[in-house]
Design a protein around this motif. Structure first.
Motif, PDB file in Angstrom:
ATOM      1  N   PHE A   6      46.986 -12.436  98.145  1.00 46.05           N
ATOM      2  CA  PHE A   6      47.011 -13.856  97.825  1.00 46.05           C
ATOM      3  C   PHE A   6      47.089 -14.015  96.308  1.00 46.05           C
ATOM      4  O   PHE A   6      46.618 -13.163  95.562  1.00 46.05           O
ATOM      5  CB  PHE A   6      45.742 -14.562  98.324  1.00 46.05           C
ATOM      6  CG  PHE A   6      45.600 -14.568  99.813  1.00 46.05           C
ATOM      7  CD1 PHE A   6      46.184 -15.566 100.575  1.00 46.05           C
ATOM      8  CD2 PHE A   6      44.862 -13.589 100.454  1.00 46.05           C
ATOM      9  CE1 PHE A   6      46.044 -15.572 101.955  1.00 46.05           C
ATOM     10  CE2 PHE A   6      44.712 -13.582 101.829  1.00 46.05           C
ATOM     11  CZ  PHE A   6      45.317 -14.583 102.580  1.00 46.05           C
ATOM     12  N   LYS A  52      44.760 -13.730 108.698  1.00 51.09           N
ATOM     13  CA  LYS A  52      45.307 -14.154 107.403  1.00 51.09           C
ATOM     14  C   LYS A  52      45.094 -15.647 107.159  1.00 51.09           C
ATOM     15  O   LYS A  52      44.731 -16.050 106.060  1.00 51.09           O
ATOM     16  CB  LYS A  52      46.788 -13.816 107.301  1.00 51.09           C
ATOM     17  CG  LYS A  52      47.359 -14.126 105.943  1.00 51.09           C
ATOM     18  CD  LYS A  52      48.772 -13.634 105.749  1.00 51.09           C
ATOM     19  CE  LYS A  52      49.196 -13.881 104.312  1.00 51.09           C
ATOM     20  NZ  LYS A  52      50.497 -13.303 104.036  1.00 51.09           N
ATOM     21  N   SER A  53      45.288 -16.485 108.174  1.00 53.91           N
ATOM     22  CA  SER A  53      45.106 -17.932 107.969  1.00 53.91           C
ATOM     23  C   SER A  53      43.640 -18.273 107.694  1.00 53.91           C
ATOM     24  O   SER A  53      43.343 -19.167 106.891  1.00 53.91           O
ATOM     25  CB  SER A  53      45.636 -18.731 109.152  1.00 53.91           C
ATOM     26  OG  SER A  53      44.906 -18.446 110.313  1.00 53.91           O
ATOM     27  N   THR A  54      42.725 -17.559 108.320  1.00 52.40           N
ATOM     28  CA  THR A  54      41.295 -17.779 108.049  1.00 52.40           C
ATOM     29  C   THR A  54      40.971 -17.395 106.615  1.00 52.40           C
ATOM     30  O   THR A  54      40.292 -18.140 105.897  1.00 52.40           O
ATOM     31  CB  THR A  54      40.423 -16.973 109.040  1.00 52.40           C
ATOM     32  OG1 THR A  54      40.758 -17.361 110.364  1.00 52.40           O
ATOM     33  CG2 THR A  54      38.945 -17.211 108.775  1.00 52.40           C
ATOM     34  N   TRP A  55      41.449 -16.233 106.179  1.00 55.01           N
ATOM     35  CA  TRP A  55      41.258 -15.813 104.790  1.00 55.01           C
ATOM     36  C   TRP A  55      41.844 -16.849 103.839  1.00 55.01           C
ATOM     37  O   TRP A  55      41.220 -17.222 102.843  1.00 55.01           O
ATOM     38  CB  TRP A  55      41.913 -14.455 104.541  1.00 55.01           C
ATOM     39  CG  TRP A  55      41.075 -13.299 104.936  1.00 55.01           C
ATOM     40  CD1 TRP A  55      41.181 -12.553 106.079  1.00 55.01           C
ATOM     41  CD2 TRP A  55      39.989 -12.727 104.186  1.00 55.01           C
ATOM     42  NE1 TRP A  55      40.229 -11.562 106.088  1.00 55.01           N
ATOM     43  CE2 TRP A  55      39.485 -11.643 104.938  1.00 55.01           C
ATOM     44  CE3 TRP A  55      39.408 -13.025 102.967  1.00 55.01           C
ATOM     45  CZ2 TRP A  55      38.429 -10.861 104.504  1.00 55.01           C
ATOM     46  CZ3 TRP A  55      38.353 -12.249 102.535  1.00 55.01           C
ATOM     47  CH2 TRP A  55      37.871 -11.183 103.292  1.00 55.01           C
ATOM     48  N   SER A  56      43.053 -17.317 104.133  1.00 55.42           N
ATOM     49  CA  SER A  56      43.711 -18.305 103.271  1.00 55.42           C
ATOM     50  C   SER A  56      42.865 -19.567 103.137  1.00 55.42           C
ATOM     51  O   SER A  56      42.695 -20.104 102.034  1.00 55.42           O
ATOM     52  CB  SER A  56      45.088 -18.642 103.833  1.00 55.42           C
ATOM     53  OG  SER A  56      45.728 -19.591 103.027  1.00 55.42           O
ATOM     54  N   ASN A  57      42.309 -20.043 104.246  1.00 59.17           N
ATOM     55  CA  ASN A  57      41.480 -21.254 104.211  1.00 59.17           C
ATOM     56  C   ASN A  57      40.213 -21.054 103.386  1.00 59.17           C
ATOM     57  O   ASN A  57      39.857 -21.895 102.558  1.00 59.17           O
ATOM     58  CB  ASN A  57      41.100 -21.688 105.630  1.00 59.17           C
ATOM     59  CG  ASN A  57      42.282 -22.214 106.402  1.00 59.17           C
ATOM     60  OD1 ASN A  57      43.259 -22.695 105.825  1.00 59.17           O
ATOM     61  ND2 ASN A  57      42.219 -22.119 107.714  1.00 59.17           N
ATOM     62  N   SER A  60      41.218 -20.621  99.649  1.00 61.96           N
ATOM     63  CA  SER A  60      41.717 -21.881  99.070  1.00 61.96           C
ATOM     64  C   SER A  60      40.569 -22.803  98.706  1.00 61.96           C
ATOM     65  O   SER A  60      40.564 -23.407  97.623  1.00 61.96           O
ATOM     66  CB  SER A  60      42.662 -22.584 100.039  1.00 61.96           C
ATOM     67  OG  SER A  60      43.838 -21.857 100.192  1.00 61.96           O
TER      68      SER A  60
END
Length: 99
Positions: A6, A52-57, A60
């Motif tokens: 990221f 990956k989407s959980t990490w991104s949230n 962020s």
């Protein structure tokens, strides 16, 4: 095992090396090194695929609140989002205590 990357635009330079946590079941470690860029990089190695989407949230939300400039290395062994937030908060505590 999954490798994630990221990059976040940031504004607060980090001047010190920080290491928190351990790589153990349900835990993770974060290593933060200063950089000379207007962004932060995060290299994550996780034993849990497909998040990956959980990490991104989670990341962020953290960088919206704390725009730290640095290179992060995160080694995860199945930590929950709550543990990730705890370790990121510990990074902030270490930085505050050294100022």
């Amino acid at each position: 095992m999954e490798k994630l990357y990221f990059k976040f635009t940031t504004t607060q330079p980090v001047t010190k090396f920080v290491h928190v946590g351990v790589v153990a079941s349900g835990d993770l470690e974060i290593i933060l090194r200063p950089n000379n860029h207007s962004y932060s990089t995060l290299n994550i190695i996780t034993g849990s695929d497909g998040f990956k989407s959980t990490w991104s949230n989670v990341l962020s939300r953290f960088f919206d609140r704390y725009p730290l400039q640095g290179d992060f290395e995160i080694n995860d062994f199945g930590a929950t989002p709550g543990v990730v937030n705890l370790r990121l908060s510990q990074v902030m505590e270490v930085l505050k205590n050294e100022q």
